[in-house]
Design an enzyme around this catalytic site. Structure first.
Site, PDB file in Angstrom:
ATOM      1  N   GLY A 120       0.932  -1.278  -0.146  1.00 65.56           N
ATOM      2  CA  GLY A 120       0.181   0.156  -0.118  1.00 65.56           C
ATOM      3  C   GLY A 120       0.529   1.204   0.024  1.00 65.56           C
ATOM      4  N   GLU A 135       0.660  -1.241  -4.725  1.00 64.91           N
ATOM      5  CA  GLU A 135      -0.262  -0.213  -4.657  1.00 64.91           C
ATOM      6  C   GLU A 135      -1.504  -0.845  -5.514  1.00 64.91           C
ATOM      7  OE1 GLU A 135      -3.125   2.281  -3.766  1.00 64.91           O
ATOM      8  OE2 GLU A 135      -1.138   2.420  -2.738  1.00 64.91           O
ATOM      9  N   ILE A 136      -2.713  -1.005  -4.806  1.00 62.90           N
ATOM     10  CA  ILE A 136      -3.713  -1.515  -5.312  1.00 62.90           C
ATOM     11  C   ILE A 136      -4.628  -0.525  -6.399  1.00 62.90           C
ATOM     12  CG2 ILE A 136      -5.480  -0.707  -3.338  1.00 62.90           C
ATOM     13  CD1 ILE A 136      -6.910  -3.663  -3.931  1.00 62.90           C
ATOM     14  N   ASN A 166      -2.969  -6.345  -5.911  1.00 61.78           N
ATOM     15  CA  ASN A 166      -3.914  -6.827  -4.646  1.00 61.78           C
ATOM     16  C   ASN A 166      -2.948  -7.626  -3.962  1.00 61.78           C
ATOM     17  OD1 ASN A 166      -5.729  -7.258  -2.781  1.00 61.78           O
ATOM     18  ND2 ASN A 166      -7.377  -7.174  -4.093  1.00 61.78           N
ATOM     19  N   ASP A 219      -5.515   1.599   5.469  1.00 68.02           N
ATOM     20  CA  ASP A 219      -6.873   1.990   5.496  1.00 68.02           C
ATOM     21  C   ASP A 219      -7.507   1.269   6.792  1.00 68.02           C
ATOM     22  OD1 ASP A 219      -9.652   2.626   5.264  1.00 68.02           O
ATOM     23  OD2 ASP A 219      -9.532   2.406   3.160  1.00 68.02           O
ATOM     24  N   GLU A 225       3.508  10.274   2.409  1.00 68.10           N
ATOM     25  CA  GLU A 225       2.655  11.314   2.190  1.00 68.10           C
ATOM     26  C   GLU A 225       1.894  11.266   3.167  1.00 68.10           C
ATOM     27  OE1 GLU A 225       4.620  10.657  -1.512  1.00 68.10           O
ATOM     28  OE2 GLU A 225       3.586   9.266  -0.421  1.00 68.10           O
TER      29      GLU A 225
END
Length: 280
Positions: free
Chosen positions: A89, A112-113, A155, A178, A254
């Protein structure tokens, strides 16, 4: 028309929201993507959906096995080396772009998905390698080649062993994942009891798994699952403090910068993969 704009997100409610006009202004640092009614978007550094369901059926591309990946295309002058550091991620790639010059002999991969975000991270590395077209926020270490870092769309909650061999990774990062607050979505969290054996599978014995988040509930969830797993053991506070990666893991992405600006707490831990006892 109506539009709602917050610090991190905008929710578009019309064909021509005010937020879109702001992003298309001359000198804007945001890249405009296609609109979708009611969509929720991130604002930095490109405009994309904030979330994607990792458990839904989709057309994600993935290799049949790590042997099917053209590693030499992604890592010029690889000379037979393999990826040893992976960021799950990775978002826009801030962490690995920072680590790249600090550990120039280590191959690193960001997963990264979201395809648009992965494409942005790839273009970022290409800009750093060439030194051309750098944005205002991108700084190139002129003494470094950036050929030890790359990013892929994938994924990893479904296909991680398709990308990495058994015992390959020495470092595995889960930075600001998340939190999936809703009870019905908790099964989407990236740290799950059912997934820990896959993370352990691709990690070398003694390899380190890092977690960091600004959400206390998520931190307790991730650390609790890892603490209870027979495959991992948590590092002591002294070991964490001495780790050369932890400051960068907690502060370079970030999301880490966003957390710092909002004066939020950071909760992190490091777990070591235990040696596997031989079968008798």
């Amino acid at each position: 028309s109506k539009a709602t704009v917050s610090v991190l997100y905008c929710i578009t409610m019309s064909d021509e929201p005010i937020a879109k006009k702001q992003r298309t202004a001359v000198g804007s640092k945001y890249t405009v993507a296609e609109d979708a009614p009611g969509a929720k978007w991130t604002r930095f550094p490109i405009r994309v959906r904030a979330h994607r369901n990792p458990l839904s059926d989709n057309d994600d591309q993935h290799p049949a096995s790590p042997a099917d990946i053209d590693w030499d295309k992604m890592y010029p002058n690889r000379n037979g080396r393999v990826v040893e550091v992976a960021d799950m991620g990775c978002a826009y790639g801030g962490l690995l772009c920072r680590l790249s010059s600090l550990f120039p002999d280590t191959l690193m991969m960001g997963m990264e998905i979201r395809d648009k975000v992965a494409a942005f991270a790839q273009s970022r590395v290409e800009r750093l390698r060439s030194g051309e077209g750098l944005t205002a926020g991108e700084k190139k270490d002129v003494s470094h080649h950036y050929e030890n870092t790359w990013f892929m769309q994938g994924n990893t909650m479904k296909y991680l062993p398709n990308f990495f061999e058994k015992g390959q990774l020495k470092k595995l990062f889960f930075c600001y994942p998340d939190p999936h607050f809703k009870k019905k979505n908790i099964r989407r969290r990236v740290i799950q009891e059912a997934l820990l054996h896959e993370y352990a599978y691709v990690m070398a014995e003694g390899g380190l798994l890092y977690t960091v988040t600004d959400v206390k509930d998520l931190a307790d969830w991730m650390q609790g699952h890892l603490d209870r797993s027979p495959l991992f053991e948590r590092l002591t506070p002294e070991e964490v403090k001495a780790d050369p990666f932890i400051d960068y893991v907690a502060n370079s992405s970030e999301d880490a910068i966003r957390t710092e600006k909002q004066n939020l707490s950071k909760h992190f831990s490091i777990h070591r993969k235990k040696p596997i006892a031989p079968l008798e």
